[in-house]
Structure formats: structure tokens, C-alpha cells
Design a protein around this motif. Structure first.
Motif, short mmCIF file in Angstrom:
data_model
loop_
_atom_site.label_atom_id
_atom_site.label_comp_id
_atom_site.label_asym_id
_atom_site.label_seq_id
_atom_site.Cartn_x
_atom_site.Cartn_y
_atom_site.Cartn_z
N PHE A 37 0.83 -1.20 0.00
CA PHE A 37 0.00 0.00 0.00
C PHE A 37 0.87 1.25 0.00
N ILE A 38 0.34 2.33 -0.56
CA ILE A 38 0.96 3.64 -0.45
C ILE A 38 -0.12 4.66 -0.10
N LEU A 39 0.28 5.71 0.61
CA LEU A 39 -0.60 6.86 0.78
C LEU A 39 -0.27 7.87 -0.32
N SER A 40 -1.29 8.34 -1.00
CA SER A 40 -1.08 9.32 -2.06
C SER A 40 -1.39 10.74 -1.62
N ARG A 41 -1.91 10.88 -0.39
CA ARG A 41 -2.21 12.21 0.17
C ARG A 41 -2.39 12.07 1.67
N ASP A 42 -2.44 13.20 2.38
CA ASP A 42 -2.77 13.18 3.80
C ASP A 42 -4.22 12.74 3.98
N ILE A 43 -4.49 12.05 5.09
CA ILE A 43 -5.84 11.51 5.33
C ILE A 43 -6.30 11.92 6.73
N ASP A 44 -7.50 12.50 6.80
CA ASP A 44 -8.09 12.95 8.06
C ASP A 44 -9.17 11.95 8.49
N HIS A 101 3.36 11.31 3.79
CA HIS A 101 2.03 11.82 4.12
C HIS A 101 1.66 11.50 5.57
N VAL A 102 0.54 12.07 6.00
CA VAL A 102 0.14 12.02 7.40
C VAL A 102 -1.29 11.51 7.53
N ILE A 103 -1.51 10.67 8.54
CA ILE A 103 -2.86 10.27 8.96
C ILE A 103 -3.17 11.07 10.23
#
Length: 265
Positions: free
Chosen positions: A53-60, A82-84
Motif C-alpha cells: 500500500f501507499i498513501l497518495s495524500r494526507d488523510i483525516d 504523508h500524514v494520517i
């Protein structure tokens, strides 16, 4: 498994036929996590817990109620910087209060890297065990280039509370830091800014600066207890409010001003 569903140790009902919300194939093309729904979907698909998996943006995650963690992850997550944010993991909403964090257990061959987690709250009840901002347990997995900020709290007789992970058993952790407040009760044991305990794990280039409160025995700036290998690891003796790092060679307590010097690292 009944009718394609499984009731797990944390009480969640998992549907193996749940449609993926994320794109990719998880092998040569990593699955992309773009939003809170993608993370929730990952939690509900055990068939994907060994994928990439990859994060493609910050996630809220602020509007996700009743988050139920990934239980046993052996795949990889690359946060790509990126940040969760605003994740809440509350034992009161789960059937099990052990091994809680974004992930319950990161197991052998599992990898988490280049990920930030901010304003996380991991809330354990009485007798909760292994609570961490990233994972409850790192069992032979690898964590690198990650940072955690937030609060990890345990109730009466809680044990193994850490900013990054509750327990690190023969896992590898490097180039990580935590600014996590650790709240235990007077009867809690094994509280550490980085890990509640480090058993035969390898940890290097890491530090912790969050305040630690509570705990009857085994309380330290980095670990509650430690029998692993450490190199170039630090904790802030002022912000953690403890002069004890519970460590051996490779662990050093520093003042806040010393922690701000590039020469320290």
C-alpha cells in the motif's frame, strides 16, 4: 467463516467479499490509500493484509467513528511522507482491549515506512495490554522513517504502553520519533515514550519527547523495559519528566536544549 464473513478477536465482522475502494493490485502496483474510507476498507479486508500500500495524500480520520484496527498486517505501507490525522482507537467500542493502534500487530515481513500520524488517540480500558500510536505490537516487523504525535492512555492495571508501539518483539525500528503523551494509572506497568517494552528488538536513530505519567514499575523515556539492541537513541528528560531511559548502551537522556542541537543526532 459463515456466509463469507468472519467475527474476529476485536469483535469486528469482516466481509471477504467487500468491494475494494482503493485502486491498484497490491503486488507490482501498490494499492493507493486516498481517503478515510480506503483505510476503513483495508481494515475490513484480511485478504489484503499481506499486500503493498501507499498513501497518495494526507488523510483525516476525524469523522470515522468506531475505528477497528487492521489485526495482523504482514504487507507494507509506504506513507510517502504523508500524514494520517485525528485517528481515535477506543477499547470501549471493541470487544478486545489488547494490541491496539492504527494496526493491532505488525508481524514478520511487515513494513511501515515514511508515515506520520498526528493527533492520534489510543484509549485502553482496565487491564489493556500493548497500546501504541502506530501498532499495539511489532512482532518481527520493520518500522522506519515514521513519527507519531498524540495520546496513548491505559486504565487500571494496563501494561505495555508506548508512543510508537506497545511491544517490540524482535522487530526493527529506525529513524522514528514520538511526541506522544503516555497516560497510565498508578497500577500500570511498562510505559515508554517509544515502546512499552523492547524484547530482543533492534532500535536505532530514534527519540521520544512526550510526557509520561503514571506507572508503578518499569517506566522510561524510551522503554518501560528493554532487552534489545539500541544505537543512537535519545529521550528528552525534561518533557518526558523521567530521567530513566530503561536501557543499555546506545540510549542517552538529553535536556530539551540538547535535543534541539543538530550535533545530538
Amino acid at each position: 467463516i459463515i456466509n463469507g464473513q468472519l467475527s474476529t478477536l476485536t469483535g469486528q465482522i469482516i466481509d471477504y467479499e467487500r468491494t475494494r475502494t482503493y485502486s491498484g493490485n497490491g503486488v507490482n502496483i501498490p494499492f493507493e490509500l486516498n481517503n478515510p474510507e480506503d483505510i476503513v476498507c483495508l481494515c475490513l479486508r484480511p485478504a489484503d493484509w499481506d499486500k503493498k500500500f501507499i498513501l497518495s495524500r494526507d488523510i483525516d480520520m476525524a469523522f470515522i467513528d468506531g475505528y477497528r484496527p487492521i489485526e495482523n498486517f504482514v504487507g507494507s505501507i509506504d506513507g510517502q511522507g504523508h500524514v494520517i490525522r485525528n485517528l481515535v482507537v477506543d477499547a470501549a467500542l471493541l470487544a478486545n482491549s489488547n494490541s491496539l493502534g492504527l494496526i493491532c500487530r505488525l508481524s514478520e515481513n511487515g513494513l511501515i515506512m515514511n508515515l506520520g500520524i498526528e493527533n492520534v488517540q489510543v484509549i485502553g480500558g482496565e487491564y489493556a495490554r500493548c497500546l501504541g500510536g502506530l501498532c499495539g505490537e511489532n512482532y518481527r516487523g520493520t518500522i522506519r522513517g515514521c513519527y507519531i504525535a498524540g495520546i496513548v492512555s491505559g486504565g487500571e492495571f494496563a501494561s505495555f504502553l508506548g508512543g510508537l508501539c506497545g511491544s517490540n518483539y524482535r522487530g526493527t525500528i529506525h529513524s522514528c520519533y514520538t511526541t506522544v503523551i503516555i497516560n497510565g494509572s498508578d497500577s500500570s506497568v511498562s510505559l515508554g515514550g517509544l515502546c512499552g517494552n523492547n524484547t530482543e528488538g533492534t532500535v536505532f536513530n530514534c527519540y521520544a519527547v512526550g510526557r509520561i505519567s503514571g506507572g508503578s514499575i518499569d517506566v522510561g523515556g524510551l522503554y518501560g523495559n528493554n532487552s534489545g539492541f539500541n544505537n543512537n537513541c535519545f529521550w528528552d528528560i525534561q518533557t518526558t519528566e523521567t530521567i530513566n531511559g530503561v536501557g543499555n548502551v546506545g540510549i542517552q537522556g538529553k535536556t530539551t536544549s540538547e535535543m534541539q542541537l543538530s550535533s545530538t543526532f
